[in-house]
Write a protein that holds these residues in place. Structure first.
Motif, PDB file in Angstrom:
ATOM      1  N   LEU A   7       0.866  -1.179   0.000  1.00 24.15           N
ATOM      2  CA  LEU A   7       0.000   0.000   0.000  1.00 24.15           C
ATOM      3  C   LEU A   7       0.901   1.226   0.000  1.00 24.15           C
ATOM      4  N   ILE A   8       0.726   2.073  -1.008  1.00 23.96           N
ATOM      5  CA  ILE A   8       1.554   3.251  -1.184  1.00 23.96           C
ATOM      6  C   ILE A   8       0.758   4.481  -0.764  1.00 23.96           C
ATOM      7  N   PHE A  60      -4.752   5.569  -0.525  1.00 23.67           N
ATOM      8  CA  PHE A  60      -3.599   4.685  -0.686  1.00 23.67           C
ATOM      9  C   PHE A  60      -3.729   3.971  -2.025  1.00 23.67           C
ATOM     10  N   LEU A  61      -2.628   3.665  -2.645  1.00 21.95           N
ATOM     11  CA  LEU A  61      -2.608   2.928  -3.901  1.00 21.95           C
ATOM     12  C   LEU A  61      -2.004   1.555  -3.643  1.00 21.95           C
ATOM     13  N   ALA A  62      -2.772   0.508  -3.913  1.00 21.77           N
ATOM     14  CA  ALA A  62      -2.247  -0.849  -3.784  1.00 21.77           C
ATOM     15  C   ALA A  62      -1.517  -1.207  -5.077  1.00 21.77           C
ATOM     16  N   LEU A  79       2.431   6.764 -10.876  1.00 21.69           N
ATOM     17  CA  LEU A  79       2.087   5.345 -10.909  1.00 21.69           C
ATOM     18  C   LEU A  79       0.668   5.061 -11.381  1.00 21.69           C
ATOM     19  N   ALA A  80      -0.242   5.982 -11.126  1.00 23.44           N
ATOM     20  CA  ALA A  80      -1.658   5.748 -11.434  1.00 23.44           C
ATOM     21  C   ALA A  80      -2.303   7.072 -11.815  1.00 23.44           C
ATOM     22  N   GLN A  81      -3.521   6.964 -12.293  1.00 17.54           N
ATOM     23  CA  GLN A  81      -4.303   8.159 -12.598  1.00 17.54           C
ATOM     24  C   GLN A  81      -5.708   7.965 -12.074  1.00 17.54           C
ATOM     25  N   GLY A  82      -6.373   9.071 -11.791  1.00 16.95           N
ATOM     26  CA  GLY A  82      -7.725   9.014 -11.244  1.00 16.95           C
ATOM     27  C   GLY A  82      -8.738   9.530 -12.238  1.00 16.95           C
TER      28      GLY A  82
END
Length: 107
Positions: A7-8, A60-62, A79-82
């Protein structure tokens, strides 16, 4: 570590009106180049999450390391986008539970 899920912390909160969700999706380059993926494919953050007493609403980003090399996450890594998305419910939706926490708490 290879095969591990972590979890980041993002340091972010999202405030949305009822009827909206934030979908977290991995950037394609992260999966291809670093072999890091979101374990359940898409993270769903609902409007009630911002008031989560367990983590003060921090998102948090898993991430799952499906590669064979350890990975180190830096604070500036993208790392990710929403994606904010409105949603509806059916007319006879009988859900009346009260949200009680973070990951996996919605009934």
């Amino acid at each position: 570590a290879p095969g591990a899920i972590a979890l980041i912390r993002t340091g972010l909160k999202a405030y949305m009106p009822p009827g909206w969700v934030l979908l977290l999706v991995g950037r394609s380059s992260v999966g291809i180049k670093r072999r890091l993926v979101i374990p359940n494919s898409v993270g769903v953050i609902d409007a009630g999450y911002a008031d989560n007493p367990d983590n003060e609403g921090e998102i948090f980003l898993a991430l799952w390391n499906i590669g064979d090399q350890p990975q180190t996450i830096q604070p500036t890594d993208r790392l990710a986008q929403g994606i904010f998305v409105p949603y509806g419910v059916v007319a006879d939706d009988a859900a009346d539970a009260v949200r009680g926490g973070g990951i996996g708490s919605t009934g």
